[in-house]
Design a protein around this motif. Sequence first.
Motif, PDB file in Angstrom:
ATOM      1  N   ASP A 116      57.148  41.140  93.394  1.00  0.00           N
ATOM      2  CA  ASP A 116      57.836  40.880  92.127  1.00  0.00           C
ATOM      3  C   ASP A 116      57.229  41.632  90.954  1.00  0.00           C
ATOM      4  O   ASP A 116      57.861  41.740  89.894  1.00  0.00           O
ATOM      5  N   ASN A 117      56.003  42.144  91.111  1.00  0.00           N
ATOM      6  CA  ASN A 117      55.307  42.739  89.971  1.00  0.00           C
ATOM      7  C   ASN A 117      54.776  44.157  90.206  1.00  0.00           C
ATOM      8  O   ASN A 117      54.197  44.745  89.301  1.00  0.00           O
ATOM      9  N   VAL A 125      51.017  46.874  90.268  1.00  0.00           N
ATOM     10  CA  VAL A 125      50.328  45.964  89.349  1.00  0.00           C
ATOM     11  C   VAL A 125      48.824  46.213  89.425  1.00  0.00           C
ATOM     12  O   VAL A 125      48.281  46.455  90.499  1.00  0.00           O
TER      13      VAL A 125
END
Length: 120
Positions: free
Chosen positions: A19-20, A23
């Motif tokens: 989802d990120n 990162v």
Amino acid sequence: METPKVYESEYRFCRILWDNEPVRSTELVKLCREKLGWSKATTYTVIRRLSERGVLKNENAVVTSLISREELEIAEIDELMDKRFNGSLPAFVAAFTRQQNLSEKQMEEIMRIIEEGRVD
């Protein structure tokens, strides 16, 4: 290439990563503390283990996945079918649908997916 085994807590970690990503590892530590209640040491241990197994890479403190969510889900389903249903997709589907109250719309969607996936 066989998809590496990812355990339940690691899968929750992977969902945060997917989802990120990409990162920074420091941001991932913060996210895992918020969402999983993990310490910094736990997060870095999971990053190291998953990196060693080829699930993700950590370069210059930036973490990215090497295995997609879909690849991992398919591998998990394959393992479940092998362990519980002797690799039989019909037995798996029968067991799943036996306990579900599927609507007509859901049945049509399942049939559509099966028809589109069929190789003639």
